[in-house]
Structure formats: C-alpha cells, structure tokens
Design a protein around this motif. Structure first.
Motif, PDB file in Angstrom:
ATOM      1  N   LYS A   6       0.835  -1.279  -0.106  1.00  0.00           N
ATOM      2  CA  LYS A   6       0.096  -0.012   0.148  1.00  0.00           C
ATOM      3  C   LYS A   6       0.789   1.421  -0.183  1.00  0.00           C
ATOM      4  O   LYS A   6       0.686   2.257  -0.664  1.00  0.00           O
ATOM      5  CB  LYS A   6      -0.897  -0.007   1.301  1.00  0.00           C
ATOM      6  CG  LYS A   6      -2.035  -0.985   1.222  1.00  0.00           C
ATOM      7  CD  LYS A   6      -2.841  -0.979   2.338  1.00  0.00           C
ATOM      8  CE  LYS A   6      -3.882  -1.990   2.387  1.00  0.00           C
ATOM      9  NZ  LYS A   6      -4.848  -2.094   3.535  1.00  0.00           N
ATOM     10  N   TYR A   7       1.853   1.266   0.717  1.00  0.00           N
ATOM     11  CA  TYR A   7       2.863   2.523   0.913  1.00  0.00           C
ATOM     12  C   TYR A   7       3.402   2.781  -0.266  1.00  0.00           C
ATOM     13  O   TYR A   7       3.517   3.996  -1.092  1.00  0.00           O
ATOM     14  CB  TYR A   7       4.099   2.198   1.908  1.00  0.00           C
ATOM     15  CG  TYR A   7       4.924   3.092   2.069  1.00  0.00           C
ATOM     16  CD1 TYR A   7       4.625   4.395   2.635  1.00  0.00           C
ATOM     17  CD2 TYR A   7       6.417   2.885   1.549  1.00  0.00           C
ATOM     18  CE1 TYR A   7       5.598   5.507   2.523  1.00  0.00           C
ATOM     19  CE2 TYR A   7       7.259   3.875   1.791  1.00  0.00           C
ATOM     20  CZ  TYR A   7       6.831   5.246   2.304  1.00  0.00           C
ATOM     21  OH  TYR A   7       7.676   6.050   2.327  1.00  0.00           O
ATOM     22  N   TYR A  12       3.674   5.544  -5.642  1.00  0.00           N
ATOM     23  CA  TYR A  12       3.855   5.370  -7.102  1.00  0.00           C
ATOM     24  C   TYR A  12       2.651   6.214  -8.037  1.00  0.00           C
ATOM     25  O   TYR A  12       2.807   7.207  -8.705  1.00  0.00           O
ATOM     26  CB  TYR A  12       3.703   3.938  -7.560  1.00  0.00           C
ATOM     27  CG  TYR A  12       3.701   3.682  -8.855  1.00  0.00           C
ATOM     28  CD1 TYR A  12       4.638   2.878  -9.532  1.00  0.00           C
ATOM     29  CD2 TYR A  12       2.605   3.708  -9.893  1.00  0.00           C
ATOM     30  CE1 TYR A  12       4.806   2.650 -10.649  1.00  0.00           C
ATOM     31  CE2 TYR A  12       2.897   3.461 -11.275  1.00  0.00           C
ATOM     32  CZ  TYR A  12       3.722   2.891 -11.797  1.00  0.00           C
ATOM     33  OH  TYR A  12       4.019   2.492 -12.946  1.00  0.00           O
ATOM     34  N   LEU A  13       1.443   6.165  -7.544  1.00  0.00           N
ATOM     35  CA  LEU A  13       0.393   6.809  -8.255  1.00  0.00           C
ATOM     36  C   LEU A  13       0.289   8.385  -7.794  1.00  0.00           C
ATOM     37  O   LEU A  13       0.075   9.052  -8.494  1.00  0.00           O
ATOM     38  CB  LEU A  13      -1.146   6.170  -7.689  1.00  0.00           C
ATOM     39  CG  LEU A  13      -1.176   4.695  -8.099  1.00  0.00           C
ATOM     40  CD1 LEU A  13      -2.547   4.238  -7.635  1.00  0.00           C
ATOM     41  CD2 LEU A  13      -1.185   4.660  -9.746  1.00  0.00           C
ATOM     42  N   PHE A  76      10.447   8.932  -6.780  1.00  0.00           N
ATOM     43  CA  PHE A  76      10.073   8.685  -5.589  1.00  0.00           C
ATOM     44  C   PHE A  76      11.053   7.179  -5.159  1.00  0.00           C
ATOM     45  O   PHE A  76      11.210   7.192  -3.953  1.00  0.00           O
ATOM     46  CB  PHE A  76       8.634   8.366  -5.539  1.00  0.00           C
ATOM     47  CG  PHE A  76       8.095   6.968  -5.934  1.00  0.00           C
ATOM     48  CD1 PHE A  76       8.099   5.884  -4.840  1.00  0.00           C
ATOM     49  CD2 PHE A  76       7.784   6.770  -7.244  1.00  0.00           C
ATOM     50  CE1 PHE A  76       7.777   4.626  -5.277  1.00  0.00           C
ATOM     51  CE2 PHE A  76       7.290   5.326  -7.476  1.00  0.00           C
ATOM     52  CZ  PHE A  76       7.174   4.562  -6.688  1.00  0.00           C
ATOM     53  N   THR A  77      11.084   6.595  -6.288  1.00  0.00           N
ATOM     54  CA  THR A  77      12.258   5.456  -5.919  1.00  0.00           C
ATOM     55  C   THR A  77      13.547   5.852  -5.365  1.00  0.00           C
ATOM     56  O   THR A  77      14.096   5.304  -4.624  1.00  0.00           O
ATOM     57  CB  THR A  77      12.304   4.320  -7.176  1.00  0.00           C
ATOM     58  OG1 THR A  77      10.989   4.139  -7.704  1.00  0.00           O
ATOM     59  CG2 THR A  77      13.209   3.353  -6.730  1.00  0.00           C
ATOM     60  N   PRO A 102       4.393  -4.217  -5.875  1.00  0.00           N
ATOM     61  CA  PRO A 102       3.443  -3.076  -5.882  1.00  0.00           C
ATOM     62  C   PRO A 102       3.798  -2.132  -7.001  1.00  0.00           C
ATOM     63  O   PRO A 102       2.801  -1.281  -7.551  1.00  0.00           O
ATOM     64  CB  PRO A 102       3.940  -2.069  -4.488  1.00  0.00           C
ATOM     65  CG  PRO A 102       5.371  -2.971  -4.231  1.00  0.00           C
ATOM     66  CD  PRO A 102       5.296  -4.216  -4.581  1.00  0.00           C
ATOM     67  N   PHE A 103       5.165  -2.138  -7.571  1.00  0.00           N
ATOM     68  CA  PHE A 103       5.493  -1.412  -8.569  1.00  0.00           C
ATOM     69  C   PHE A 103       4.566  -1.966  -9.918  1.00  0.00           C
ATOM     70  O   PHE A 103       3.975  -0.997 -10.795  1.00  0.00           O
ATOM     71  CB  PHE A 103       6.976  -1.433  -9.049  1.00  0.00           C
ATOM     72  CG  PHE A 103       7.786  -0.660  -7.941  1.00  0.00           C
ATOM     73  CD1 PHE A 103       8.006   0.852  -8.187  1.00  0.00           C
ATOM     74  CD2 PHE A 103       8.321  -1.064  -6.884  1.00  0.00           C
ATOM     75  CE1 PHE A 103       8.539   1.650  -7.314  1.00  0.00           C
ATOM     76  CE2 PHE A 103       8.895  -0.346  -5.937  1.00  0.00           C
ATOM     77  CZ  PHE A 103       9.328   1.021  -6.188  1.00  0.00           C
ATOM     78  N   ILE A 104       4.613  -3.286 -10.102  1.00  0.00           N
ATOM     79  CA  ILE A 104       3.928  -3.783 -11.046  1.00  0.00           C
ATOM     80  C   ILE A 104       2.443  -3.506 -11.212  1.00  0.00           C
ATOM     81  O   ILE A 104       1.616  -3.367 -11.998  1.00  0.00           O
ATOM     82  CB  ILE A 104       4.143  -5.470 -11.440  1.00  0.00           C
ATOM     83  CG1 ILE A 104       5.726  -5.446 -11.596  1.00  0.00           C
ATOM     84  CG2 ILE A 104       3.483  -5.838 -12.348  1.00  0.00           C
ATOM     85  CD1 ILE A 104       6.304  -5.030 -12.817  1.00  0.00           C
ATOM     86  N   MET A 105       2.057  -3.689  -9.862  1.00  0.00           N
ATOM     87  CA  MET A 105       0.546  -3.134  -9.514  1.00  0.00           C
ATOM     88  C   MET A 105       0.223  -1.849 -10.112  1.00  0.00           C
ATOM     89  O   MET A 105      -0.832  -1.477 -10.964  1.00  0.00           O
ATOM     90  CB  MET A 105       0.094  -3.692  -8.129  1.00  0.00           C
ATOM     91  CG  MET A 105       0.172  -4.839  -7.616  1.00  0.00           C
ATOM     92  SD  MET A 105       0.225  -5.112  -5.927  1.00  0.00           S
ATOM     93  CE  MET A 105      -1.586  -4.309  -5.745  1.00  0.00           C
TER      94      MET A 105
END
Length: 360
Positions: A6-7, A12-13, A76-77, A102-105
C-alpha cells in the motif's frame, strides 16, 4: 495487500499524478505564449479556447505519458533509496522480486488508464485539438490539409480513380481520372481537368471531359467541354484528413482501416501506426517502470540528481526512438507493426538486463 504494498503503490500513483499536474500547466502556459497573438488577431471566442485547452490537456498527457511515468518512478524510488528505505525493506528478508510487486500493480493501473484514454478520450481530444489548430491558427481548417494531396484509390474490383487535389468547401476536384479494366487489360479511361459534385441531384459535372475506349484495332475517343454523369464514389470520402485515424474510436478505426485497404490508400501505414500505438503505449508502462526501479533503487554518490539525469536520458531516448520508428513506418517500407513495437522490444531487453543487475 500488505502495508509495504500500500505504501509503495500510494507513492507510485501520487507521484505520477503530481508529475502530470506539474507539467501540464507549464505546457499550457508555453502554448498560450506562442499562440496568443493569433488568438487575438482571429478574435477566437473564449469558450472555444477553453475547449481547446481541455483537449490539449488530454492530448499532451497522452503524448508525453512515457516521460511523465518514467520520471515519477525515478523520483520517488530515488527518495526511497536515499532514505535507506529500500535497504531496510530488503534487509527484512523481502526479495527484490517481491519488492517489485507494488510497482507492477501500479504499472497495471496506469496501463489500463492509458488504454482507456487511448480508446475513448484521446480520439475526441485529438479531433478538437487538430480542428482548432487548422481552423484558427493555421488557416483553412481541414480543407488546407486536403490541398495538393494526390489520391489514388481502388473503388471496385476493376475500377481505379485518381484525384490531384480536392477542395472540401466547393466540392471540386482537379486532374481527375477513372480507369476501368477487364481482367488485366484496360477497358476505358475517363479524364477531366476538374470535376464538381452537385449535391442537389447527387451528380457530377466534368469539365474538359475525355473518354478513351480501348478497341482491338482502334480506340474510340469521346470528348466534351462539359458533361454531367453519376458515379458510385463520394469525392469527400476520397480525401480524408491526415489526422483522421487519431480521431476515431477503436471499432470505427478498424472499419476505417479495412475500407482504406480496399481502396489502396497511400496513408494506410499512418493509420496502422495509430492503431498499434493504442496497444503498445500501455505495455510501455511496465517496461519503463522496471527500468526506472532498476536504475534508481541503488543509493549513489550523486544522489537523486544522478538518478534523474539517467532517467531523463533514458526517457527521452525511448520517446525519440518511438517517434523515429513511427515516421519510418509512415514514410518507408518498414512494417508498421515492427516499427511500433520495436522500441518496446529493445527497451524490454534493457529492462531485463538492468533488473538482473539490480537484483545482484
């Protein structure tokens, strides 16, 4: 979904949306500064300008979508790496592949968004954006794009038509010719200096008309200064505007391409490039996300500045190759499918290589 997923997904978004909201107003300000004189000279209504910039926002966001996504992930990475958050995550026993989940999501969400935009929003935005430019800013509207455009079409199994150029307003075409074949042999050919469509009775008037009927021994020639007749084609349909494919929804685009193939359109590669990019652009979200994470997940001496420099270089390289191969497909013999997907293929290999190095 775990807390770490979630974090990262939220970051990412949020960073991607923030990047869009930062750069789009800048692009609008630059565009206004370039066009404000013509807008004042042409006395363009404020409502038309507002609608234009609504379309401009969608068109611009879709055009530079890869750069925005790549820079946001790099940003952000790199912050996660500089704050040693990535080291803490990996030290807790989470593998790099699990860290990538989470990056792939996030890439999946963004790619679905890009696909929906490309199918539903971008066609209307492209039509509004281009119509405004060619109507108010370049003059002549769509008709200016039809001028000096040679068109050669197959209108039936054995009939071919040629038009030197066509004026949409007056419905007049110049340097007209129609050829009909029987098997491999020419049956007859009709030529006219100009041909005018009469909307009242759906007939055509040909000026300086000549018809040559090919005979076994002698040809039969018929000529007249003016002749009215009926044809099965529509002159307006013979000369679609250059950007017509960009303005069509997906189902209409497929039908349009099939129709243009049967007619022998010289712009078919341009239309195919537009079609294939609707699918290749969403896939690039995954490739660019993997490259961005692989490049920026390591803490470097140069800090975020070095990661951003590398990211900007790779992002513009991707866009550059995407545009170059798109033009090659339109102007040369390079197959459109190969030209559109080749940048994704090349950068996909680069993504795999960088990801393996990052895991080490």
């Amino acid at each position: 979904m775990k807390i770490i997923d979630k974090y990262i997904l939220k970051r990412y978004l949020a960073t991607f949306v923030t990047m869009l909201l930062m750069f789009i107003p800048i692009a609008i300000v630059i565009d206004v500064s370039e066009k404000v004189n013509k807008m004042i000279e042409n006395k363009i209504p404020l409502l038309d300008i507002a609608i234009y910039y609504y379309h401009f926002t969608i068109y611009f966001a879709n055009l530079l979508f890869p750069i925005f996504l790549f820079l946001s992930v790099i940003w952000f990475t790199s912050k996660l790496a500089n704050n040693t958050e990535i080291i803490a995550i990996l030290s807790s026993g989470i593998s790099f592949s699990r860290f990538m989940r989470p990056f792939i999501m996030g890439a999946t969400i963004v790619s679905i968004f890009a696909l929906v935009m490309g199918v539903f929003l971008v066609p209307k935005a492209s039509e509004g954006f281009n119509n405004f430019r060619y109507t108010y800013l370049k003059g002549g509207g769509k008709e200016s794009m039809r001028d000096n455009s040679n068109v050669f079409r197959q209108i039936s199994d054995n009939e071919f038509i040629y038009v030197g150029n066509f004026n949409q307003t007056s419905k007049v075409a110049f340097n007209f010719s129609l050829e009909k074949f029987k098997g491999q042999k020419l049956d007859f050919k009709i030529t006219a200096n100009r041909i005018k469509w009469n909307p009242k009775d759906s007939t055509y008037t040909m000026f300086n008309y000549t018809k040559r009927k090919v005979g076994e021994i002698n040809d039969i020639i018929e000529s007249a200064e003016k002749k009215d007749t009926v044809f099965s084609f529509d002159l307006e349909d013979l000369t679609p505007v250059v950007y017509v494919a960009e303005t069509l929804p997906l189902n209409e685009l497929y039908r349009f391409i099939e129709k243009e193939k049967k007619r022998g359109s010289s712009n078919i590669n341009t239309y195919l490039v537009v079609l294939y990019k609707k699918y290749s652009l969403p896939v690039s979200a995954f490739i660019l996300t993997i490259i961005a994470v692989a490049v920026s997940s390591m803490k470097r001496r140069g800090g975020m500045g070095l990661n951003l420099a590398i990211g900007i270089g790779l992002a513009f390289s991707f866009v550059f190759f995407d545009k170059i191969f798109g033009v090659l497909a339109e102007k040369s013999s390079v197959p459109p499918l190969v030209a559109v997907w080749l940048p994704n293929f090349v950068f996909g290999i680069l993504a795999i290589y960088l990801l393996r190095n990052a895991k080490r």
